[in-house]
Scaffold this motif. Structure first.
Motif, PDB file in Angstrom:
ATOM      1  N   PRO A  18       0.803  -1.231   0.000  1.00 15.75           N
ATOM      2  CA  PRO A  18       0.000   0.000   0.000  1.00 15.75           C
ATOM      3  C   PRO A  18       0.837   1.283   0.000  1.00 15.75           C
ATOM      4  CG  PRO A  18      -0.851  -1.534   1.624  1.00 15.75           C
ATOM      5  CD  PRO A  18       0.442  -2.095   1.122  1.00 15.75           C
ATOM      6  N   GLN A  30      -2.913  -4.739   1.605  1.00 15.84           N
ATOM      7  CA  GLN A  30      -3.527  -4.148   0.419  1.00 15.84           C
ATOM      8  C   GLN A  30      -5.034  -4.013   0.601  1.00 15.84           C
ATOM      9  OE1 GLN A  30      -1.576  -2.423  -1.462  1.00 15.84           O
ATOM     10  NE2 GLN A  30      -2.271  -3.163  -3.438  1.00 15.84           N
ATOM     11  N   ALA A  33      -5.912  -1.393   3.246  1.00 12.61           N
ATOM     12  CA  ALA A  33      -5.689  -0.032   2.744  1.00 12.61           C
ATOM     13  C   ALA A  33      -6.776   0.392   1.750  1.00 12.61           C
ATOM     14  CB  ALA A  33      -4.313   0.072   2.091  1.00 12.61           C
ATOM     15  N   LYS A  38      -5.673   5.474   5.036  1.00 13.95           N
ATOM     16  CA  LYS A  38      -4.283   5.156   5.385  1.00 13.95           C
ATOM     17  C   LYS A  38      -3.709   6.256   6.263  1.00 13.95           C
ATOM     18  CE  LYS A  38      -2.165   4.678   1.522  1.00 13.95           C
ATOM     19  NZ  LYS A  38      -1.162   4.452   0.481  1.00 13.95           N
TER      20      LYS A  38
END
Length: 149
Positions: A18, A30, A33, A38
């Protein structure tokens, strides 16, 4: 509302997909995120692990007023405040010091908790091979100012 806090003692974010790393495969990070916001910046006042955890629990800088140590009886903690407002809290940790006698009592502030064994002197520690990190990745990371190892 749901909040998940993922905190690691030794993880360079640049080694996660990510955050742009293409040579490691981190599908769980991944997916997380893609479904969340994030966290991009962090300015740490106290290091390493236990003082940083106290800061995260209380929202106060740790080393300005005290040394390494547990949460104190007078400390209000973030998980307790969440629970007071009807939000379930759960801790999953591989930091077995929480569960040792005198182990800093950080886990007791969560509604529920569990331990994943295998760190430091724990006899359940797996024996893993050292990862092969490509030289160009090490060079790129060091260029960005990060240090690994």
């Amino acid at each position: 509302m749901k909040a998940i806090i993922v905190m690691y003692d030794s993880l360079v974010k640049n080694l996660l997909q990510p955050y742009g790393c293409q040579w490691t495969k981190t599908p769980n990070f991944q997916r997380l995120a893609q479904r969340t916001v994030k966290f991009e910046n962090c300015y740490v006042g106290s290091l390493p692990c236990m003082p940083a955890r106290r800061e995260m629990h209380t929202g106060r800088y740790n080393f300005f007023t005290r040394s390494w140590g547990p949460l104190e009886a007078y400390d209000e903690s973030m998980p307790e405040n969440l629970m007071k407002n009807g939000i379930h809290t759960h801790l999953i940790s591989d930091h077995y010091h929480y569960w040792e006698e005198g182990g800093a009592n950080y886990h007791t502030h969560f509604g529920t908790w569990e331990i994943v064994r295998g760190q430091e002197g724990d006899k359940w520690k797996a024996q893993l091979k050292e990862p092969k990190i490509p030289e160009k990745v090490i060079a790129a990371l060091l260029t960005d100012g990060d240090r690994i190892g």
